[in-house]
Scaffold this active site. Structure first.
Site, PDB file in Angstrom:
ATOM      1  CB  SER A 184       6.676  -9.482  -6.083  1.00 31.42           C
ATOM      2  OG  SER A 184       7.665  -9.852  -7.191  1.00 31.42           O
ATOM      3  CG  HIS A 212       5.060  -7.511  -2.541  1.00 28.80           C
ATOM      4  ND1 HIS A 212       4.101  -7.027  -3.459  1.00 28.80           N
ATOM      5  CD2 HIS A 212       6.204  -7.249  -3.470  1.00 28.80           C
ATOM      6  CE1 HIS A 212       4.731  -6.540  -4.723  1.00 28.80           C
ATOM      7  NE2 HIS A 212       5.963  -6.743  -4.519  1.00 28.80           N
ATOM      8  CE  LYS A 243       6.176  -3.366  -4.202  1.00 26.03           C
ATOM      9  NZ  LYS A 243       5.990  -2.496  -5.684  1.00 26.03           N
TER      10      LYS A 243
END
Ligand SMILES: Cc1ncc(COP(=O)(O)O)c(C=O)c1O
Length: 408
Positions: A184, A212, A243
């Site tokens: 990340s 991610h 996210k």
């Protein structure tokens, strides 16, 4: 000694506040989008994990509102008892189908997902081999587990082989290899082909944290395993909803028997209240949009390449080179904590927010400014950000007074 003495003596953060460069808890008075109102000023957001821009999508917002209207604001209990709604189960079915695995469990946060999965599937005789740069939630999960944890050097397959050789000699325990799919802070993709091939050779299981990578990598946005064509080889894929999926929560997908076991053995899951209706509905709607509009993933990858090139063209900016061009996380190397805080502050004063990153998230001499992008950033916003970064860096050129160490 008074227990709270350490609190009164804690001066690190106050030092940065006194210097006017404290980099945390900036207040937003708008939604999370490509432009936000931060500290009362229009600010270009280059520090969010809202990869597909879906937090601002009217369909996602409407789904959350509708769920609150039907189910209320919370579940008031654990999934195990009174806290399982039909929409939790529908999301589990949809996530398992999307990630092409047999079953799924939905958790209340991504952090809780890692705590739950790792502490449940590993026990006293087992081994966890964990990449040294894995996310804090994986580190804390290994602390919660009774298994023996050994970190392997970041993405170092020789080191991983050496450890597998050692651990596999002990026939009493199983082995879990766990890695971030995309790291990340660095924007680097893990060496999944190397990991999978070693796992096969030594009979280990593989878990990938795709926080991610979902919506970021792979033709359909299915993450690291899709990107490498290794979906059948990864045993457990963990994802967060905070996210790409524009919500809060997380999940794991895998074989039915393993998911069934986690469901009945994961203490952070069993003894905690379930993810609220609005978050479930928002994540599910975001997943529907991701599946229906894969062009968003392409646009995100295009933006990543464009910004990497744009930043590399600014002379004073040192872009971390190890990241993949598709990944919308582009770190700018800053070195000292003082320079990092100072640069982040000046950028913010000029209307660009980036994430300043300090130890323990990165090694102590490798602080950085993590820039990250959203599929809905316009070209005009990206060019404006590049020109502000160029201006700030040229104003700061030659200023060595900001190269000081400050703990934060
Ligand atoms: C790689 C990784 N795993 C897990 C998490 C935890 O997810 P959440 O913030 O959704 O709890 C994060 C979030 O920062 C992350 O980056």
């Amino acid at each position: 000694m008074d227990l709270f003495q350490k609190c009164r003596e804690f001066t690190r953060a106050r030092q940065a506040m006194e210097l006017g460069i404290y980099p945390f808890f900036h207040m937003l008075t708008s939604g999370q989008d490509t432009e936000v109102m931060m500290n009362g000023q229009r600010t270009l957001m280059l520090g969010s994990n809202n990869y597909l821009g879906l937090t601002a999508d009217p369909r996602v917002k409407a789904a959350a509102v509708k769920a609150v209207e039907k189910y209320g604001s919370g579940c008031s209990g654990s999934r195990f008892l009174n806290g399982t709604l039909d929409i939790h189960v529908e999301l589990e079915v949809a996530m398992a189908r999307f990630l092409q695995k047999e079953d799924c469990i939905v958790f209340s946060t991504g952090f809780q997902s890692n705590l739950s999965i790792i502490s449940a599937v590993t026990s006293r005789c087992d081994y966890i081999l964990s990449d040294s740069m894995n996310h804090a939630s994986i580190v804390d999960a290994t602390r919660l587990s009774f298994a023996r944890t050994i970190k392997y050097r970041h993405s170092d397959m020789d080191d991983l082989r050496r450890l597998l050789e050692r651990c596999s000699a002990d026939e009493k325990g199983g082995i879990l290899i766990v890695t971030d799919g995309v790291f990340s802070m660095e924007g680097e993709i893990c060496n999944l082909p190397g990991i999978v091939s070693l796992a096969r050779e030594y009979g280990a299981r593989v878990m990938v944290d795709d926080a991610h990578s979902i919506g970021v990598l792979g033709e359909h946005g299915r993450g690291t395993a899709e990107y490498f064509g290794l979906e059948a080889e990864v045993d457990l894929i963990m994802n967060t909803f905070s996210k790409t999926l524009a919500s809060l929560g997380g999940c794991v997908v895998g074989d039915e028997s393993v998911i069934h076991y986690i469901r009945h053995n994961a203490r952070p899951f069993i003894f905690s209240a379930s993810i609220p209706p609005a978050q479930v509905a928002a994540a599910h709607e975001a997943l529907r949009i991701l599946e229906a509009e894969p062009q968003r993933v392409r646009r995100l990858n295009e933006i990543a390449a464009y910004m990497k090139k744009g930043l590399q063209q600014i002379e004073a900016v040192k872009v971390r080179e190890s990241g993949n061009d598709l990944v919308p996380i582009i770190p700018i190397l800053t070195g000292s904590a003082g320079r990092t805080m100072y640069t982040a502050k000046v950028l913010l004063d000029h209307g660009v927010y980036v994430n300043p990153v300090f130890p323990p998230a990165v090694p102590s001499d490798s602080c950085l400014l993590r820039t990250s992008y959203t599929a809905t950033h316009t070209n005009a916003q990206l060019d404006e950000a590049l020109s502000i970064i160029e201006k700030v860096y040229s104003e700061m050129a030659g200023n060595t007074e900001i190269d000081f160490d400050i703990e934060i």
